[in-house]
Design a protein around this motif. Structure first.
Motif, mmCIF file in Angstrom:
data_model
loop_
_atom_site.group_PDB
_atom_site.id
_atom_site.type_symbol
_atom_site.label_atom_id
_atom_site.label_comp_id
_atom_site.label_asym_id
_atom_site.label_seq_id
_atom_site.Cartn_x
_atom_site.Cartn_y
_atom_site.Cartn_z
ATOM 1 N N THR A 1 0.482 -1.377 -0.116
ATOM 2 C CA THR A 1 0.203 -0.322 -0.188
ATOM 3 C C THR A 1 0.723 0.839 0.350
ATOM 4 O O THR A 1 2.221 1.096 0.211
ATOM 5 C CB THR A 1 -0.796 -0.014 1.099
ATOM 6 O OG1 THR A 1 -0.507 0.077 2.328
ATOM 7 C CG2 THR A 1 -1.962 -1.065 1.680
ATOM 8 N N GLN A 2 0.656 2.656 -0.214
ATOM 9 C CA GLN A 2 1.441 3.973 -0.241
ATOM 10 C C GLN A 2 1.411 3.940 1.046
ATOM 11 O O GLN A 2 3.077 4.759 0.808
ATOM 12 C CB GLN A 2 0.369 4.424 -1.003
ATOM 13 C CG GLN A 2 0.642 6.077 -0.994
ATOM 14 C CD GLN A 2 2.228 6.206 -1.928
ATOM 15 O OE1 GLN A 2 2.377 5.338 -3.019
ATOM 16 N NE2 GLN A 2 2.635 6.489 -1.865
ATOM 17 N N ASP A 3 0.673 4.212 2.103
ATOM 18 C CA ASP A 3 1.239 3.862 3.118
ATOM 19 C C ASP A 3 1.984 3.372 3.964
ATOM 20 O O ASP A 3 3.304 3.648 4.621
ATOM 21 C CB ASP A 3 -0.075 3.758 4.392
ATOM 22 C CG ASP A 3 -0.777 4.244 4.289
ATOM 23 O OD1 ASP A 3 -0.695 5.483 4.224
ATOM 24 O OD2 ASP A 3 -1.811 4.160 5.082
ATOM 25 N N GLU A 4 2.779 2.047 3.341
ATOM 26 C CA GLU A 4 3.789 0.998 3.422
ATOM 27 C C GLU A 4 4.854 1.103 2.987
ATOM 28 O O GLU A 4 5.870 1.733 3.445
ATOM 29 C CB GLU A 4 3.728 -0.097 3.385
ATOM 30 C CG GLU A 4 2.537 -1.160 3.924
ATOM 31 C CD GLU A 4 1.945 -2.194 3.519
ATOM 32 O OE1 GLU A 4 2.129 -3.684 4.503
ATOM 33 O OE2 GLU A 4 2.175 -2.754 2.511
ATOM 34 N N ILE A 5 4.932 1.898 1.436
ATOM 35 C CA ILE A 5 5.658 2.900 1.151
ATOM 36 C C ILE A 5 6.663 3.962 1.483
ATOM 37 O O ILE A 5 7.478 3.914 1.198
ATOM 38 C CB ILE A 5 5.469 3.306 -0.993
ATOM 39 C CG1 ILE A 5 4.622 1.926 -1.954
ATOM 40 C CG2 ILE A 5 6.283 3.808 -1.508
ATOM 41 C CD1 ILE A 5 4.306 1.800 -3.215
ATOM 42 N N ASP A 6 5.340 4.893 2.133
ATOM 43 C CA ASP A 6 5.902 5.988 2.221
ATOM 44 C C ASP A 6 6.869 4.819 4.028
ATOM 45 O O ASP A 6 7.635 6.309 4.460
ATOM 46 C CB ASP A 6 4.432 6.861 2.793
ATOM 47 C CG ASP A 6 4.182 7.400 2.264
ATOM 48 O OD1 ASP A 6 5.090 7.387 0.949
ATOM 49 O OD2 ASP A 6 2.897 7.921 1.954
ATOM 50 N N PRO B 1 9.334 4.975 11.636
ATOM 51 C CA PRO B 1 8.107 5.459 12.195
ATOM 52 C C PRO B 1 8.537 6.933 12.138
ATOM 53 O O PRO B 1 10.027 6.872 12.728
ATOM 54 C CB PRO B 1 7.994 4.829 13.300
ATOM 55 C CG PRO B 1 8.914 4.283 13.459
ATOM 56 C CD PRO B 1 9.687 3.797 12.570
ATOM 57 N N ALA B 2 7.787 7.838 12.135
ATOM 58 C CA ALA B 2 7.926 8.975 12.089
ATOM 59 C C ALA B 2 8.626 9.807 12.748
ATOM 60 O O ALA B 2 9.151 10.011 13.817
ATOM 61 C CB ALA B 2 6.527 9.895 11.761
#
Length: 94
Positions: free
Chosen positions: A81-86, A93-94
């Protein structure tokens, strides 16, 4: 100096207790460099290939290569998913 003599005798006794290494696996002759550069050519000049030399088996010579689209659904990776790519791109983690 007495301490050094005792230390060397202890080290010598421990060294004698070490058994020689016996490899549990065997590697084929050659390696990656031989595969990349090809097998060395025979040293004899004008040598004719032996017609009775054994040929490689048909299974080893024509091993099928599967492309990604040919793999069964059971073995395919799930889409990322795009979240996993980010998450991967920012290093965690941010």
């Amino acid at each position: 100096m007495q301490v050094n003599v005792k230390m060397s005798s202890v080290a010598g006794a421990a060294w004698k207790a070490v058994k020689p290494h016996i490899p549990m696996i065997k590697f084929r002759k050659g390696g990656i460099s031989e595969l990349a550069h090809g097998a060395p050519q025979p040293a004899t000049a004008g040598a004719v290939a032996n017609p009775t030399a054994p040929k490689p088996s048909a299974a080893a010579a024509a091993a099928p290569v599967l492309e990604e689209w040919q793999t069964p659904l059971k073995y395919r990776r799930r889409p990322i998913t795009q979240d996993e790519i980010d998450y991967i791109n920012r290093g965690g983690p941010a």
